[in-house]
Motif scaffolding. Structure first.
Motif, short mmCIF file in Angstrom:
data_model
loop_
_atom_site.label_atom_id
_atom_site.label_comp_id
_atom_site.label_asym_id
_atom_site.label_seq_id
_atom_site.Cartn_x
_atom_site.Cartn_y
_atom_site.Cartn_z
N UNK A 74 -33.72 -31.86 112.27
CA UNK A 74 -33.33 -30.84 111.89
C UNK A 74 -34.53 -30.14 111.16
N UNK A 75 -34.48 -28.94 110.60
CA UNK A 75 -35.60 -28.26 110.04
C UNK A 75 -34.90 -27.76 108.54
N UNK A 76 -35.64 -27.90 107.39
CA UNK A 76 -35.39 -27.17 106.34
C UNK A 76 -36.42 -25.94 105.94
N UNK A 77 -35.89 -24.86 105.82
CA UNK A 77 -36.87 -23.65 105.63
C UNK A 77 -37.15 -23.83 104.15
N UNK A 78 -38.40 -23.98 103.81
CA UNK A 78 -39.18 -24.22 102.68
C UNK A 78 -39.73 -22.86 102.01
N UNK A 79 -39.57 -21.91 102.61
CA UNK A 79 -40.19 -20.56 102.25
C UNK A 79 -39.33 -20.07 101.23
N UNK A 80 -38.03 -20.14 101.32
CA UNK A 80 -37.26 -19.31 100.17
C UNK A 80 -37.34 -20.09 99.03
N UNK A 81 -37.66 -21.23 98.86
CA UNK A 81 -37.74 -22.09 97.78
C UNK A 81 -38.86 -21.70 96.92
N UNK A 82 -38.46 -21.24 95.72
CA UNK A 82 -39.57 -20.91 94.47
C UNK A 82 -39.38 -21.73 93.26
N UNK A 83 -40.57 -22.28 93.08
CA UNK A 83 -40.57 -23.23 91.95
C UNK A 83 -40.85 -22.26 90.63
N UNK A 84 -39.87 -22.42 89.52
CA UNK A 84 -40.40 -21.70 88.29
C UNK A 84 -40.53 -22.69 87.35
N UNK A 85 -41.72 -22.63 87.18
CA UNK A 85 -42.24 -23.80 85.81
C UNK A 85 -41.86 -23.51 84.71
N UNK A 86 -41.60 -22.09 84.48
CA UNK A 86 -40.91 -21.86 82.96
C UNK A 86 -39.43 -22.37 82.59
N UNK A 87 -38.86 -22.66 83.74
CA UNK A 87 -37.68 -23.24 83.39
C UNK A 87 -37.57 -24.65 82.84
N UNK A 88 -36.97 -24.93 81.79
CA UNK A 88 -37.18 -26.31 81.58
C UNK A 88 -35.96 -26.86 80.90
N UNK A 89 -34.72 -26.29 81.26
CA UNK A 89 -33.54 -27.06 80.70
C UNK A 89 -33.12 -28.27 81.94
#
Length: 98
Positions: A74-89
């Protein structure tokens, strides 16, 4: 200590005053690379790399993902994942955050 410094200075002198011949050269048509005098055809080199990548992928699927059939991969689409480094909870992942 002075003996060591003397050897270091001598080795630096030798390195700076000795020319190094190139190990790699190319044919005029850029289809053959010569490495230390041995001819390597680029098409064969590329085929070797593609084969190595394919064998590594097969090994990873078989050994780490326990999938033996290529149809079950299977394949996992990685392009919609956005890392938000400011989100710290704590306890919240950027992967599951909407």
């Amino acid at each position: 200590m002075s003996n060591m410094l003397s050897l270091l200075a001598y080795s630096k002198h030798v390195a700076m005053n000795t020319s190094n011949a190139g190990s790699v050269s190319w044919s005029r048509d850029k289809k053959t690379m010569y490495f230390r005098g041995r001819a390597i055809e680029i098409t064969l080199f590329r085929a070797m790399i593609v084969d190595a990548i394919q064998r590594a992928a097969d090994m990873l699927w078989r050994e780490l993902m326990w999938v033996s059939e290529a149809a079950d991969r299977f394949e996992v689409p990685l392009h919609p994942i956005v890392d938000d480094v400011t989100f710290t909870r704590r306890g919240i992942s950027f992967i599951s955050k909407k």
